[in-house]
Each structure stands twice: as C-alpha cells, then as structure tokens.
Scaffold this motif. Structure first.
Motif, mmCIF file in Angstrom:
data_model
loop_
_atom_site.group_PDB
_atom_site.id
_atom_site.type_symbol
_atom_site.label_atom_id
_atom_site.label_comp_id
_atom_site.label_asym_id
_atom_site.label_seq_id
_atom_site.Cartn_x
_atom_site.Cartn_y
_atom_site.Cartn_z
ATOM 1 N N LEU A 189 21.634 93.226 -0.116
ATOM 2 C CA LEU A 189 22.320 94.248 -0.917
ATOM 3 C C LEU A 189 21.896 95.653 -0.496
ATOM 4 O O LEU A 189 22.427 96.642 -0.969
ATOM 5 C CB LEU A 189 22.024 94.046 -2.408
ATOM 6 C CG LEU A 189 22.448 92.695 -2.987
ATOM 7 C CD1 LEU A 189 22.298 92.690 -4.503
ATOM 8 C CD2 LEU A 189 23.887 92.342 -2.602
ATOM 9 N N LEU A 194 37.275 86.618 -0.987
ATOM 10 C CA LEU A 194 37.236 87.046 -2.384
ATOM 11 C C LEU A 194 37.608 85.887 -3.301
ATOM 12 O O LEU A 194 37.018 85.710 -4.374
ATOM 13 C CB LEU A 194 38.170 88.247 -2.610
ATOM 14 C CG LEU A 194 37.734 89.546 -1.909
ATOM 15 C CD1 LEU A 194 38.779 90.646 -2.098
ATOM 16 C CD2 LEU A 194 36.383 90.036 -2.447
ATOM 17 N N MET A 236 30.787 92.218 2.860
ATOM 18 C CA MET A 236 29.645 93.023 3.306
ATOM 19 C C MET A 236 30.128 94.356 3.882
ATOM 20 O O MET A 236 31.169 94.419 4.534
ATOM 21 C CB MET A 236 28.842 92.258 4.360
ATOM 22 C CG MET A 236 28.118 91.055 3.814
ATOM 23 S SD MET A 236 26.762 91.539 2.694
ATOM 24 C CE MET A 236 27.304 90.833 1.174
ATOM 25 N N GLY A 237 29.343 95.401 3.602
ATOM 26 C CA GLY A 237 29.721 96.731 4.101
ATOM 27 C C GLY A 237 30.684 97.461 3.177
ATOM 28 O O GLY A 237 31.096 98.580 3.481
ATOM 29 N N MET A 238 31.038 96.833 2.038
ATOM 30 C CA MET A 238 31.930 97.490 1.070
ATOM 31 C C MET A 238 31.186 97.658 -0.254
ATOM 32 O O MET A 238 30.404 96.790 -0.647
ATOM 33 C CB MET A 238 33.188 96.642 0.826
ATOM 34 C CG MET A 238 34.038 96.393 2.048
ATOM 35 S SD MET A 238 34.766 97.874 2.807
ATOM 36 C CE MET A 238 35.890 98.458 1.541
ATOM 37 N N ARG A 278 26.218 101.502 -4.903
ATOM 38 C CA ARG A 278 25.766 101.814 -6.262
ATOM 39 C C ARG A 278 26.135 103.236 -6.680
ATOM 40 O O ARG A 278 26.492 103.495 -7.829
ATOM 41 C CB ARG A 278 24.245 101.591 -6.349
ATOM 42 C CG ARG A 278 23.589 102.031 -7.640
ATOM 43 C CD ARG A 278 24.157 101.336 -8.879
ATOM 44 N NE ARG A 278 23.980 99.917 -8.909
ATOM 45 C CZ ARG A 278 22.879 99.271 -9.316
ATOM 46 N NH1 ARG A 278 21.854 99.955 -9.745
ATOM 47 N NH2 ARG A 278 22.821 97.960 -9.319
ATOM 48 N N LEU A 304 40.229 94.924 -2.653
ATOM 49 C CA LEU A 304 39.208 95.146 -3.683
ATOM 50 C C LEU A 304 39.767 96.029 -4.807
ATOM 51 O O LEU A 304 39.448 95.818 -5.981
ATOM 52 C CB LEU A 304 37.957 95.783 -3.069
ATOM 53 C CG LEU A 304 37.087 94.822 -2.260
ATOM 54 C CD1 LEU A 304 36.053 95.582 -1.424
ATOM 55 C CD2 LEU A 304 36.374 93.824 -3.186
ATOM 56 N N LEU A 363 35.717 100.490 -4.680
ATOM 57 C CA LEU A 363 34.782 99.833 -3.746
ATOM 58 C C LEU A 363 35.247 100.165 -2.327
ATOM 59 O O LEU A 363 36.232 99.623 -1.838
ATOM 60 C CB LEU A 363 34.773 98.315 -3.976
ATOM 61 C CG LEU A 363 34.216 97.859 -5.334
ATOM 62 C CD1 LEU A 363 34.546 96.401 -5.619
ATOM 63 C CD2 LEU A 363 32.712 98.075 -5.408
ATOM 64 N N VAL A 407 27.758 102.717 4.536
ATOM 65 C CA VAL A 407 27.193 103.022 5.858
ATOM 66 C C VAL A 407 27.086 101.785 6.756
ATOM 67 O O VAL A 407 27.232 101.858 7.979
ATOM 68 C CB VAL A 407 25.812 103.704 5.692
ATOM 69 C CG1 VAL A 407 24.779 102.738 5.120
ATOM 70 C CG2 VAL A 407 25.307 104.297 7.002
#
Ligand code: COA
Length: 383
Positions: A228, A257, A264-266, A269, A314, A323, A327
């Motif tokens: 995460l 989904l 991952m990568g999407m 926080r 998403l 979402l 980086v």
C-alpha cells in the motif's frame, strides 16, 4: 468508559481512521496539497525540481534548506560517494544479509550492519555529512543485492559519478546510457520527500526516541516495502505485462475489480486529483523515449491507456472518492525503461526516499520530543 480521554487525549482515533488529517509535526521539508495536486519541496514546486536539478541538489535542499552553490554540490556528491564506498567495504562482513529473497529485507539487514560507521570521522563536519553517507550506502546495498540475485558479484562504486549514474552502473554492471541516468536522477528527485507518509512517520517515531539515524532508516524501509506504500510499482509492471496491449486494458481492469482486487498504482490517501509526480515521471519517460530507449514508447502508450481505463472504471464504482494514478504507476514504466529489474523497484524507491527520511530525522531531533500517541482502549475493564 473512554480511558484515552480520561488520560487527556486530544483526538481519539477510531479503527478506520488511519490517522487521516492528524498533524504530527511542523515541517519545512515538503507539503502535499491533495485537493489541488501540488507538491512543494523546500519551497519549490516538484515540477521545477524534477528533471531540472540533480539528486545532489535535492539533498542539499532537504538537508541545508537551500539549493546548493557549486562548492556545496560537490561536497554533497563527495559525501554520498563516501557512503557508497563505506557500504561496499562492509559487504564481505555481511554474512547472509545480501541473500534475502526480497530486496527490501536485504536492504534492512545490510543497513543494520552499517551501524555507527556513517558517523565515523564526521566530527567537525557539517551535520549533513552523516545523512549523506547513510543515503549513499542505501544505493550500494540495493545494487549489490540486485547483482547477487542476477548471479553476479557486487560492483565497486565510482566516486567520480553522480549518485543516480553510479547506482545504475552498479546495478547494470556497465556504464549506463546518459538518458537512462538522467531519467533515474529525475525519479530520485521526484520521490525524495512527500509529507508525512507512512515510512517518513516511522523514521520520525524512531528518531524521537533518541535512537540512531541508521535505526530510523531501517525501520522506514520496513514501512516502505508494504504494497500500500512503496511496494506497488513491481505489481504495476506485472499488470501492464498481463494486459499486453492498450485495447485489452478495460476488460482486464473490469475483471480485476470484479474479483475484488485493487488496481496497483491507482488511488492515494491524500490526493483527490492526479498525483503531480505521475506527470513529472511521464515527462521523464517521454524524454527517454525521444532518446530512443528501447520499449519506453510502447510501454508509455500502454500505461496511458491503462490509466484512462482504470480511472473511468474506478469512477463508476466510487462516485464520491476520486481514484487517480499515483506516483507508482509511472515509476514502474520509468524504472523498467532505465534498465532496472522489477524486484529492485522498491529498494530503488528507498534510494531516493532515504534523503527525505534523513532530513526528517534531523528535523525531529531538533524538535526533541518523544512521539507517543494515545490509543482508545476497547477491551474489558476489571470490575
Ligand atoms: N483499486 C480499487 N479500489 C480502490 C483502490 C484501487 N487502487 N484504491 C482505493 N480503492 C477503493 C477501496 O477498496 C475502498 O472501497 P470501499 O469504500 O468500497 O471499501 C475505497 O476505494 C477507499 O479506499 P481506502 O482503502 O479507504 O483508501 P486509502 O486512503 O486507505 O488508500 C491507497 C490509499 C493508496 C492505500 C489505496 O488507494 C490503494 O490500495 N492503492 C493501490 C496501491 C498503491 O498504488 N499504492 C501506492 C500508493 S502511493
């Protein structure tokens, strides 16, 4: 009975809070504006730093509060190189540390062996010398682990090279093309610091107990490796490999989904818009592509199509929670194009983030107060 409140707690965390929005420190190092998608590092927007100044300059900005003049830049480059060399000299006495299956665990074990050596002969020198040596050491250990894993021997650092170029050379076993070293340099600058992220908080907690710099960095690497946080770029590359071509992106993401898995990568926080670092890295990859780096262009096109599909799908599922790409999404493409193996992506993140961790340890030491939050006791109370 709320015992935490009774003990004077100001803010009571609930199970789901994850400390969102809780301010734990004053910092002059970096600021993340999640609503506007802005990252300020040492008074500069990240777009004005990445690809424009080198990692040595960014270290100076974080450790001394200002971009360096030529003399400071070369002193920092020299101290980083000392750190790379100190680590290399340590390798014969590392035992099994370099054999660990995962690179972050190896890095933690190797760094723990560094102990107080980074502070060695730093009396009378600027405080950042120790920070630079520890930061430098991370690069050598990460590269040595990758070499061992590929069946080769660790390669000695070259103190005449800039940090990014030497790291790449120590991993690849030969001098890296100039464009790849430039792209990696832009990456290291981009990830060097990012507000009170989980690993930085970890480093500050350790520093606040009066423990040493190396212990703070070892703990931070442990926090970074989680999927995460810094563990996402390897899986992002796996995802792009599995999708294979842009036309298959939407179907693949829909299936993931549907199976209840995260993309991952999407998501992030703090950011509610696209992570500004994604754009900075995209620019660096495009430059790499212009320099003719094999595969960078095709991967970039696939990544862009995948990002578009993921964002749309998403948004359909989470109407109130934007979402967007973070980086890690373009990190995967950039590090792959620069010739780094995917198992080394998270340790490479540590190579850059070490500069920020060290700066936060320095800042925390000045603050001089133990970080010791409260918890809310929900267990039984004796009658
Ligand atoms: N893919 C699919 N769904 C996602 C998602 C993702 N990447 N990120 C968040 N969500 C969903 C969650 O399942 C949750 O759905 P729910 O409300 O139906 O349960 C909702 O969005 C909110 O997620 P939450 O876990 O509260 O967000 P967070 O702030 O704790 O998470 C991350 C932030 C980064 C941990 C999260 O977005 C994530 O896991 N991303 C993938 C890993 C990654 O890229 N990490 C690198 C971060 S720089």
């Amino acid at each position: 009975m709320d015992l935490a409140k009774q003990n004077g707690a100001q803010h009571v965390a609930t199970k789901s809070s994850g400390l969102d929005g809780v301010v734990v420190a004053d910092t002059a190092l970096s600021e993340v504006d999640g609503e506007r998608g802005r990252l300020i590092v040492g008074g500069h927007d990240i777009e004005a730093l990445a690809g424009r100044v080198g990692f040595e300059d960014l270290c100076a900005l974080l450790w001394t509060g200002a971009l360096p003049d030529a003399a400071t830049r070369s002193a920092i480059a020299e101290a980083l190189a000392e750190g790379r060399l100190l680590a290399f000299e340590q390798i014969p006495s590392l035992g099994e540390a370099l054999v660990a299956e995962d690179g972050s665990s190896a890095l933690m074990a190797c760094m723990a062996h560094l102990g107080a050596r980074a502070a060695w002969r730093s009396e009378g020198k600027p405080a950042w010398v120790e920070l630079a040596r520890v930061t430098g050491a991370v690069a050598t250990f990460a590269a040595a682990w990758a070499r061992r894993r590929a069946g080769g021997a660790p390669i000695a650092p070259d103190k005449s090279l800039r940090h990014a170029a030497d790291f790449l050379r120590m991993v690849r076993g030969a001098a890296a093309p100039e464009a790849a070293a430039r792209a990696l340099d832009a990456y290291l600058v981009t990830v060097a610091d990012h507000g009170m992220n989980a690993s930085t908080f970890t480093a500050r907690v350790v520093a606040s107990t009066g423990s040493d710099l190396v212990s703070a960095i070892v703990a931070a690497i442990g926090a970074l490796k989680g999927p995460l946080h810094g563990g996402a770029p390897g899986p992002v590359l796996d995802m792009l490999d599995a999708i294979g071509e842009p036309s298959r992106a939407a179907a693949w993401i829909t299936a993931e989904l549907g199976a209840g898995r995260r993309i991952m990568g999407m998501g992030h926080r703090i950011y509610r818009v696209r992570d500004p670092r994604a754009a900075v890295l995209e620019r660096a990859i495009a430059e790499l592509e212009r320099d003719g780096s094999a595969g960078a262009g095709a991967r970039l096109a696939l990544a862009r199509a995948t990002e578009r599909a993921a964002e749309t799908l998403l948004a359909e599922r989470h109407r109130d929670r934007p979402l967007k790409a973070n980086v890690e999404f373009y990190t995967a493409v950039l590090l792959d194009a620069a010739g780094l193996p995917r198992e080394l992506f998270t340790p490479t993140f540590a190579v850059g983030r070490a500069a920020g961790w060290c700066a936060h340890v320095q800042e925390q030491r000045r603050a001089g107060r133990l970080i010791r939050p409260a918890s809310r006791y929900v267990g039984p109370v004796p009658a």
